[in-house]
Design an enzyme around this catalytic site. Structure first.
Site, short mmCIF file in Angstrom:
data_model
loop_
_atom_site.label_atom_id
_atom_site.label_comp_id
_atom_site.label_asym_id
_atom_site.label_seq_id
_atom_site.Cartn_x
_atom_site.Cartn_y
_atom_site.Cartn_z
N ASN A 1 0.81 -1.22 0.00
CA ASN A 1 0.00 0.00 0.00
C ASN A 1 0.85 1.27 0.00
O ASN A 1 0.43 2.31 -0.48
CB ASN A 1 -0.95 0.01 1.20
CG ASN A 1 -0.29 -0.37 2.49
OD1 ASN A 1 0.30 -1.45 2.60
ND2 ASN A 1 -0.34 0.50 3.48
N THR B 1 -26.21 -10.04 9.55
CA THR B 1 -27.09 -9.75 8.42
C THR B 1 -26.32 -9.02 7.33
O THR B 1 -25.57 -8.08 7.62
CB THR B 1 -28.29 -8.91 8.91
OG1 THR B 1 -28.94 -9.66 9.94
CG2 THR B 1 -29.28 -8.62 7.79
N CYS C 1 -3.08 4.71 8.30
CA CYS C 1 -3.16 4.25 9.68
C CYS C 1 -1.97 4.75 10.48
O CYS C 1 -2.08 4.96 11.68
CB CYS C 1 -3.17 2.72 9.72
SG CYS C 1 -4.15 2.01 8.44
N1 PLP Z 1 -4.50 -4.21 3.51
C1 PLP Z 1 -3.96 -3.24 2.79
C2 PLP Z 1 -2.76 -3.54 1.92
C3 PLP Z 1 -4.48 -1.94 2.83
O1 PLP Z 1 -3.92 -0.98 2.10
C4 PLP Z 1 -5.61 -1.70 3.65
C5 PLP Z 1 -6.14 -0.33 3.80
O2 PLP Z 1 -5.41 0.64 3.74
C6 PLP Z 1 -6.16 -2.77 4.37
C7 PLP Z 1 -5.59 -4.00 4.28
C8 PLP Z 1 -7.36 -2.58 5.24
O3 PLP Z 1 -8.52 -2.44 4.48
P1 PLP Z 1 -9.82 -1.78 5.13
O4 PLP Z 1 -9.55 -0.32 5.24
O5 PLP Z 1 -10.94 -2.10 4.18
O6 PLP Z 1 -10.01 -2.43 6.45
#
Ligand code: PLP
Length: 388
Positions: free
Chosen positions: A152, A239, A327
């Site tokens: 990411n 659900t 994050c």
């Molecule tokens: N995995 C990767 C590589 C991500 O980039 C992300 C979100 O940034 C996630 C998992 C988590 O996804 P979500 O935001 O839908 O929980």
């Protein structure tokens, strides 16, 4: 009001107007529960199954292999905890140092619970050490391997087909977090790549936040993470979020239709942005393997200055980018991905991720190219680390 120039599509994407339109009836007149026995509920069961088929088609899977979840993180948690629970207490977990926290954290918890967890390193461009992986696969007993398809932060693509073959040959279960790859790479195809479990997330491909899916190859043993009702054939209680599931289905269709042409166009824009920034900003370097990278992502370090300060100035000019994953931004800790790659100290803190989507235009790129050199120049003039 300043116009927004959005270059943070790996954090989240704009919901496509076509997706909003497809979801609309399920917030209004079509509010039934797909599990109900009456015809009114039955009216939404069909669209849920159609959406399942569309998501399956995007990744070359069977509809029955798709389980809807609330997000990519839930899919990762179910894949990891659910597999380890199914395989037993002796399960060895093999992962990498550059995973998303949705994988790192479950692995840390499993280590705390006494599992052997092997964390494979990456080289200077963020590529997985395949020799280390092969050595880890020699471990005795049940094995879960969880490695991301594409990173990411840098966009670096791991050689998932090769990894999947090695894991299968070693008798392990292979999960891949493909949250950043699905909808961007057409080789995410379960007919061709022997992946057992794959996570995806709606809000990275122009569906809303709060919907995701876990692909479970037929015959793979994985316990449910959420327990209660019998929804999703007992694989995920709760659900069904009908409007969002329908939205994810529409987004999957749009992604499949646009994949080839849009991928090329977005990659050209990304390259123009990257080349322009490297040419106009001295002491800038690209982080990550440029030969194996998502078409939409550029991660560039501007040496001797802080990423947060850059973002602040870009934001003043309406530009949205990121200095690591959404994050981890908000803390001044340098990104674990950039550190795992051994990026030099002077460049670690000034790394900026630009991530595009097909809504970006050449004019957006020009705006960044106009603004960025001034920002870098201004911050360097104030930097205590700057070269003499
Ligand atoms: N995995 C990767 C590589 C991500 O980039 C992300 C979100 O940034 C996630 C998992 C988590 O996804 P979500 O935001 O839908 O929980």
């Amino acid at each position: 009001m300043i116009r927004t120039f959005y270059f943070d599509n790996n954090a989240t994407t704009r919901v496509a107007p076509e997706v909003i339109e497809a979801m609309q009836p399920y917030f209004g007149e079509l509010y039934g529960n797909p599990s109900s026995m009456h015809a009114f509920g039955g009216q939404v069961a069909g669209p849920v199954e159609e959406a399942r088929a569309k998501v399956a088609a995007l990744i070359g899977a069977e509809p029955a292999e798709i389980v809807f979840t609330s997000c990519g993180s839930e899919a990762d948690n179910q894949a990891i905890f659910g597999t380890v629970e199914a395989l037993g207490a002796q399960t060895v977990v093999i992962t990498s140092r550059t995973e998303h926290p949705a994988v790192l954290e479950p692995c840390r918890i499993l280590r705390e619970r006494g599992h052997k967890v092997i964390s494979i390193g990456v080289d200077g461009v963020g590529q997985l050490d395949l020799q280390e992986l092969s050595a880890a696969l020699m471990e005795q007993g049940p094995k879960l391997v969880t490695l991301m398809w594409a990173n990411n932060e840098t966009g670096v693509i791991f050689p998932i087909a090769e990894i999947a073959r090695r894991v299968r040959a070693a008798g392990g279960v292979f999960h891949t977090d493909a949250v950043q790859a699905v909808g961007k790479l057409d080789d995410v195809d379960m007919r061709k790549v022997p992946v057992d479990l794959l996570s995806l997330s709606g809000h990275k491909l122009h569906a809303p936040k709060g919907i995701g899916a876990l692909y479970i190859r037929r015959g793979t043993r994985v316990n449910p993470f959420l327990r209660g009702g019998h929804q999703e054939h007992g694989r995920r209680a709760g659900t069904e979020n009908v409007p969002y599931i329908v939205g994810l289905g529409r987004a999957a269709d749009l992604a499949r239709e646009a994949m080839v042409d849009e991928t090329t166009r977005v990659a050209q824009l990304r390259d123009r942005l990257e080349e322009g920034l490297l040419a106009s900003c001295p002491d800038a370097r690209v982080n990550g393997d440029t030969r194996h990278r998502l078409p939409n992502t550029a991660n560039i370090s501007f040496e001797f200055i802080e990423g947060e300060a850059i973002l602040y100035h870009l934001s003043d000019a309406g530009i949205c980018a990121s200095s690591g994953s959404a994050c981890t931004s908000g803390s001044l800790e340098p990104s674990h991905v950039i550190r795992a790659m051994g990026v030099p100290f002077t460049a670690v803190h000034g790394s900026i991720r630009f991530s595009l989507s097909h809504y970006n235009t050449a004019a957006d790129v020009d705006h960044v190219l106009n603004v960025m050199p001034g920002v870098v120049h201004k911050l360097r003039a104030m930097s205590p680390f700057v070269k003499a």
